[in-house]
Every structure is written in C-alpha cells, then in structure tokens.
Design an enzyme around this catalytic site. Structure first.
Site, PDB file in Angstrom:
ATOM      1  N   ASP A 273      59.803  49.913  45.539  1.00  0.00           N
ATOM      2  CA  ASP A 273      61.254  49.820  45.763  1.00  0.00           C
ATOM      3  C   ASP A 273      61.954  49.134  44.589  1.00  0.00           C
ATOM      4  O   ASP A 273      61.318  48.459  43.759  1.00  0.00           O
ATOM      5  CB  ASP A 273      61.508  49.040  47.067  1.00  0.00           C
ATOM      6  CG  ASP A 273      62.627  49.650  47.880  1.00  0.00           C
ATOM      7  OD1 ASP A 273      63.581  50.162  47.277  1.00  0.00           O
ATOM      8  OD2 ASP A 273      62.542  49.591  49.123  1.00  0.00           O
TER       9      ASP A 273
ATOM     10  N   ASP B  34      68.079  56.368  52.412  1.00  0.00           N
ATOM     11  CA  ASP B  34      67.818  55.518  53.568  1.00  0.00           C
ATOM     12  C   ASP B  34      68.403  56.111  54.847  1.00  0.00           C
ATOM     13  O   ASP B  34      68.198  55.573  55.922  1.00  0.00           O
ATOM     14  CB  ASP B  34      68.409  54.116  53.349  1.00  0.00           C
ATOM     15  CG  ASP B  34      67.434  53.201  52.615  1.00  0.00           C
ATOM     16  OD1 ASP B  34      66.279  53.623  52.403  1.00  0.00           O
ATOM     17  OD2 ASP B  34      67.819  52.075  52.258  1.00  0.00           O
TER      18      ASP B  34
HETATM   19  C1  GLA Z   1      65.017  49.510  50.941  1.00  0.00           C
HETATM   20  C2  GLA Z   1      64.361  50.839  51.237  1.00  0.00           C
HETATM   21  C3  GLA Z   1      64.016  50.935  52.695  1.00  0.00           C
HETATM   22  C4  GLA Z   1      63.107  49.773  53.064  1.00  0.00           C
HETATM   23  C5  GLA Z   1      63.774  48.470  52.689  1.00  0.00           C
HETATM   24  C6  GLA Z   1      62.844  47.295  52.896  1.00  0.00           C
HETATM   25  O1  GLA Z   1      66.268  49.428  51.525  1.00  0.00           O
HETATM   26  O2  GLA Z   1      65.186  51.905  50.836  1.00  0.00           O
HETATM   27  O3  GLA Z   1      63.387  52.156  52.984  1.00  0.00           O
HETATM   28  O4  GLA Z   1      61.870  49.903  52.393  1.00  0.00           O
HETATM   29  O5  GLA Z   1      64.189  48.459  51.346  1.00  0.00           O
HETATM   30  O6  GLA Z   1      63.453  46.110  52.617  1.00  0.00           O
END
Ligand code: GLA
Length: 693
Positions: A440, A497
């Site tokens: 990430d 997301d």
């Molecule tokens: C980001 C990612 C999510 C998740 C969160 C965890 O927002 O896009 O899918 O992994 O971090 O904190």
C-alpha cells in the site's frame, strides 16, 4: 534528408530529418505500402507558410528546440549549475537500426549535451515504446525532459484523458483540441488517483468499436506531466515526461520512463487490446506467480484493525468454503496498530493480538488449501511509531508538514531506510510461508522527488529478488499507483477502495483501456457498501467481481443462505472460465442505453466470449435496446446463452428468445442488429456466453 521507418501489421511510424537536425515523426498511422518512400513522405509532410509566419515552419521534432524558434513547449528545459538557462541545439551523431527498433543519437557540442531517443515496436502486441535520455559532460539542472515527442493528428477533434478520485478511479474526460495546450501535471509524487498518465487522441466519430485512435501511457509511478498542444500553425504535439523539477541536484544523466503508444483503426478497443496484451504478456513478470490465478479473500472490510486469530480462522474457513484460494491479512497485524493513527513502520507481529505469532493462523489457512498473503505499507511511517521515535530524520519533509492519514512518507532515497525496511519485511517473509504482499501507499508525498520513486522501485526489486515466489499487489488507497512502471514489478492492482459493484462497473470498464483482467483485482463487497452506503444484491456484486481477478472482501458471516449459494456458484463459474478469460481481450461494447455498461471478453482465437451487461440505473425507454456485439466472425454462427437465466424477474413478461434456452445467430447479425435481452431491474447484470459453432 534522413529517414527511418518502423512497421507492423497495424501501423507505420516514419521519422525524417532535414540535414543534421533532430528527427520529426512525419507519419504515424495505418500501415503504408512499402513502396512509399520515406524521403517523399517527409517532403510531403512540409506545410505551407504564408503571411505572419516565419519563412519555414520550425521542426516539430522528437525534442522541439526553443532555439530553433519552435513556438510551443520545448522538449527539454535545462539550466547550468549556476542557474543560467541552456538552449540546446542538437545535431545528428549516430544511429542504431535494428529489426523493430531504432536509436537516434544527437549531440550539442557547444553545450556538451547528448540526446538519445529510443523507439521499439512490438509486432505482436502492436505497442510502440519510446524514451529519451540526456547525457552531459558536466552536471546540469533538469527542469523538463519529454519522451520522444509525437504529433497529434490534425483531423482529430478531441482527446480523452483520465482523472479520478478515491473510490472513483478512471473517469474519462473528452477534451476538444483548441489553440494552446491541455496541460496536466501530477505533483503528488505517486501515480495518483487524480491524473492517470494516459491519453487517447481520436478522430471524428471514433467509438469503442470503430474509428481511429492514438493511445499513450507513461509508465512511471512518481508523477508525470502531459502536454497536448496545438500550435498557431495548426500542428499538434503530445509530450509525456516526469513531473517537472523532480531532481533537486544537478546531474549528468537524465532519462524519461518508457512512453507506451499504439495506433488503432478499430476504435478504442484496438488500443485497449494492445495495452491489455502488452501489460499481461510483456510488462508483468509472472514467473513465480500462482497459476491459475487464485480467488482472493481479503479481510479488510470484515474486521478492519480488530485482528482476533479465532475470528480470522473462522472467516478463513467460511471464505474457503465459498471458493477462496488465497487469504490476505490486511492492515492491523503489526506494532500497536489498533487504528490508522499509529505504528506504521513497526513491522513486527503484534503479540497482543497474535500471542503465538502468525503461524497458527497461517497453518489453519494452509490447512484449508489456501495460500497466505499479508499487507504492508513499506514507504510510510506514523509519527506515533517506535521507528519515528528512534529516527525522526528518516521521514521525508518538514516536521510541520500536513500529515496524510496521520502518516508521513519515509525518505526512500536513503539507503539506510531502504535497508531497514527490507530487513523488517524480509524477516516476516522468511519466518512465514507467505506468497503475497498487498503493498500500500496511502498518502501523497510532501513534495515530488524522483529519488523517492527510484528508492521504492529499488526496494521492491530487492524483495522480488530475495523472494521470487512472493507476488505483489499495488495499492494506494485503491488505485493510486497504477502504471506500467509499477506493474513491471507487481502482479495485480487494487483498482479502487470502492467495492460497490455499480461504482466498479464503469471504473473497471474504463481501466480496461489500459489494463487486462489478469491484473485487475475485483472483490465482492459487503451487502451494504462501506464506502457508498448502497445496498446491493449478491448477484451483481458477484458477477462484477467475476469480470476481473476475482476475490471477496465482505464478512462471510453476514451471508444468508441464498447469498452463499449465489456466491459459491458464481465463484465456481469463474474458476471454470478463468483460464481462457484471464487471457482474453476485453472489448468495450457500444451500448445504446446510457444506463448499461457492457463489455465482451473474447478468447484470443475468437472461439468463445462472455459479455457482461451491467445495468446501473433505470433505462429511459421501457424495453432493453438490442446490444450489439463486436469483433465476431460475420460469417460464423454462434451459440448464445444466458449464464444467469435464473435471474429473470416476474416483471419480464415477454417472449425474449434467450429466456427459453440457447439461440443460434450469425456474427453479422449480432454485430449489426444486436442481442435482445430480458427486461431487468436496475442494479443487475446479464451474463451472456457465446461459442462459435
Ligand atoms: C488502504 C487500502 C485498503 C486497506 C487500507 C488499510 O486504504 O486501499 O484496501 O488496505 O489501506 O489501512
């Protein structure tokens, strides 16, 4: 006159230069006959001059030079170490011509600069790759370097570029050409949601399925700049490079990332197929990756930071029963990470949550026949973390900077930072049987700096070398780091997301202009979407995920009997079809109904296809309009069937042939007239399977 030519079955590129001057792209379009003499083409490309103009049109070269009175944005802007402006003027030095590749080198003796342009054409994927390099005898400051500059067709009316936001990635903008520049610069230091580095120039009337298009993608994860400019004389130029001023120190070598391009005379789909195949077959390194691609389960939206081994085991068991083959443990397993305010960079398993470590959970998951993946956000640090308390100077940017999600970026240009993060990650990977990282990158940088991107690339490359069987998914608050640069080191992207299937439909559809199904993660979200609040039926959630690399992200404990049955069935269907589907071309269909997003996934040999016809909203007209297919053999007969006939609702009362069973129709009919589908509710999807007889 000097000239060069690259050809494949769908396009010809011709470059030419007057005397010793920089080459110009004098032709890029449909294949020209071999009898077309490049010198004659170059001569024919000369535009007239009239009053109010210079006596000759300045070259629109692969690196337009201000010193030659070029009236638009130059291809290179540099300054000497003391800040004095340098006006480069290049002369031909030498060339390397190979089959399908060309390197042209130019020298500016006065300023001690060398400019090299690289072109290569992949005859199988039809993707043209170009990049440029500057070498200098003594250090200079670079402000701007464009990849080899390409012309924009003068018969084009508009261009399509891509913007987006969190939970709304891959939005297409149709921008008319007008005098002056369409200028986009991403200064966030990551590829970003806001400015995906892509552009498609279209001729009048181009649709998904017909017409001309010239497509561009800049393969770089550190922020780019795009200039699409119409000059006073009517010519157009397209430039792509790193965002300006990404290097703070003077240096003697600068290079752009590769600029990927393709020409299509078969609409946007021609570009989409070229980029999809190129990504899948050339960019991504699949060696060591799991094949067939496993169905994922990701626990983020089920438990967030609340990691309890017994609960996770239960969830894993239920996910496996639904058909999941890989379990990804998301954020929350390390340090004191109870929420997003703390512990990023403390990459040690949290003994409060996992008193016996991760191994019992991993063993349980393996016992279910699933592999195990884990979340990291390697380039980031919370001020509330042990690492920050120890090394506050490892963070990038000033102490008074605005935080993003309570975090700072680590300074990845520092070798000691990269070494430390590598060691932490390697320790976790070496101690456990892990075959997947969700990587990430949840905030923009405090300032753009290309050494950060190179540092990130170096860390990923080192981990991939040390753990060649570990796959990586690129995530950045969803789709904030998607480009061919990151995809050459990773295997999957987290597109968004948003697990809201109706939001996903157009995002996936638009992303298919660049991305194949094999790398595009898509998960079945919760019944009530956590990011939109929308309540969605399991059928549309499951089928939208089944359009790409499928996974689940809802809490399986919320599923009722019917939802369990549907999800299990659709997952089984996906597994039965993934072998050919993940190697298929995604063809965007031209829906005559604005509420419908439809695409046809067609096998490479054309023998079969599946069309997903998603209805996002209520239609204006009462009955569904026939949906026209594309790319079929007009003379062949196809057997057409509905994979989800059971979803026909009571309000569909008519005699639609497909409701009773498979039908046989010619490719010509399917493409000319189209397929009549049963009436359906908004928020539903038809899945149409086709087989050439
Ligand atoms: C980001 C990612 C999510 C998740 C969160 C965890 O927002 O896009 O899918 O992994 O971090 O904190």
């Amino acid at each position: 006159m000097k000239s060069w030519r690259l050809d494949d079955a769908r396009q010809t590129l011709v470059l030419a230069a007057k005397r010793e001057r920089l080459a110009e792209v004098v032709y890029w379009g449909p294949p020209l006959p071999a009898s077309d003499d490049p010198d004659a083409l170059a001569a024919a490309d000369m535009l007239d001059v009239t009053g109010g103009m210079l006596d000759e049109n300045p070259d629109l070269s692969i690196c337009p030079e201000a010193v030659r009175t070029f009236p638009g944005q130059p291809g290179l802007i540099i300054r000497g170490p003391g800040g004095t402006s340098i006006l480069p003027k290049f002369c031909y030095a030498f060339e390397t011509v190979e089959k399908n590749a060309l390197t042209l080198t130019y020298r500016d003796e006065d300023n001690k600069l060398t400019y090299t342009a690289y072109f290569s054409l992949d005859p199988d994927t039809h993707v043209l790759t170009a990049r440029s390099v500057i070498d200098t005898d003594s250090p200079v400051h670079l402000h701007w370097l464009s990849a080899p500059v390409m012309p924009g067709a003068q018969h084009s009316d508009e261009m399509i570029d891509v913007s987006g936001r969190w939970c709304g990635e891959f939005q297409l903008n149709h921008i008319p050409w007008t005098p002056g520049a369409r200028f986009r610069e991403n200064r966030t230091g990551r590829t970003g949601h806001e400015h995906f580095p892509g552009l498609i120039v279209t001729s009048r009337g181009t649709t998904n399925t017909q017409g001309e298009a010239w497509a561009f993608h800049y393969g770089w994860s550190g922020g780019h700049r795009m200039v699409a400019e119409e000059l006073p004389d009517g010519r157009r130029q397209v430039q792509f490079g790193h965002a300006t001023g990404l290097t703070s120190e003077p240096a003697t070598k600068f290079e752009t990332a590769p600029l990927y391009m393709t020409y299509s005379s078969t609409g946007l789909n021609g570009c989409a197929v070229a980029f999809q195949r190129h990504t899948r077959d050339r960019i991504v390194d699949w060696s060591g990756a799991k094949n067939p691609r496993p169905v994922h389960y990701n626990c983020w939206e089920a438990v967030y930071f609340d990691h309890q081994p017994e609960v996770l085991k239960d969830i894993a068991s239920q996910a496996a029963a639904l058909g999941a083959e890989r379990f990804v443990l998301d954020d929350g397993w390390f340090g004191t990470r109870d929420d997003d305010t703390r512990a990023l960079s403390d990459w040690e398993v949290d003994p409060r949550k996992f008193p016996d470590g991760l191994t019992p959970l991993i063993d349980h998951i393996h016992g279910l026949g699933m592999s195990f993946g884990i979340w990291f956000e390697p380039e980031m640090i919370n001020p509330d973390s042990d690492l920050y308390r120890l090394h506050p100077d490892w963070a990038m940017g000033g102490e008074d900077q605005v935080l993003g999600r309570y975090q700072m970026a680590l300074d990845m240009s520092k070798p000691q930072v990269r070494d430390h993060i590598f060691e932490c990650m390697a320790a976790i990977l070496a101690a456990h049987d892990i075959d997947y990282i969700k990587w990430d990158h949840n905030r923009v940088l405090p300032y753009p700096d290309q050494s950060q991107t190179h540092g990130s690339y170096a860390l990923i490359d080192r981990l991939r070398d040390a753990f060649p069987k570990v796959e990586i998914e690129s995530c950045a608050s969803g789709g904030g780091r998607i480009d061919f640069g990151i995809l050459s080191r990773t295997h999957r992207v987290w597109l968004s997301d948003s697990n809201d299937a109706l939001e996903r439909l157009p995002m996936q559809h638009n992303a298919a202009l660049f991305l194949p199904a094999a790398v595009t993660g898509s998960h079945v979200g919760p019944r009530i979407s956590h990011t939109s609040g929308r309540h969605l039926d399991i059928r549309v959630r499951a089928w939208v995920a089944a359009q790409r690399h499928m996974g689940f992200e809802m809490d399986p404990r919320e599923l009722d009997e019917e939802e369990t049955e549907v999800l299990t069935r659709v997952t089984r269907w996906w597994k039965d079809n993934r072998d050919w589907m993940l190697a298929a071309d995604i063809l965007r269909l031209e829906s005559s109904d604005a509420s419908v997003v439809a695409e046809q996934h067609q096998s490479r040999d054309g023998a079969r296809f599946v069309a997903f016809v998603g209805k996002r909203d209520t239609s204006d007209q009462i009955a569904p309009r026939p949906l026209r297919m594309t790319g079929l053999d007009p003379d062949a007969l196809y057997s057409i069937d509905l994979a989800n006939r059971d979803d026909v609702v009571r309000l569909s009362r008519g005699q639609v042939a497909l409701k009773d069973g498979p039908i046989k129709l010619s490719g010509r009919y399917l493409m000319a007239k189209g397929l009549a589908l049963p009436w359906s509710y908004p928020g539903t999807i038809w899945v149409v399977e086709g087989q050439r007889l």
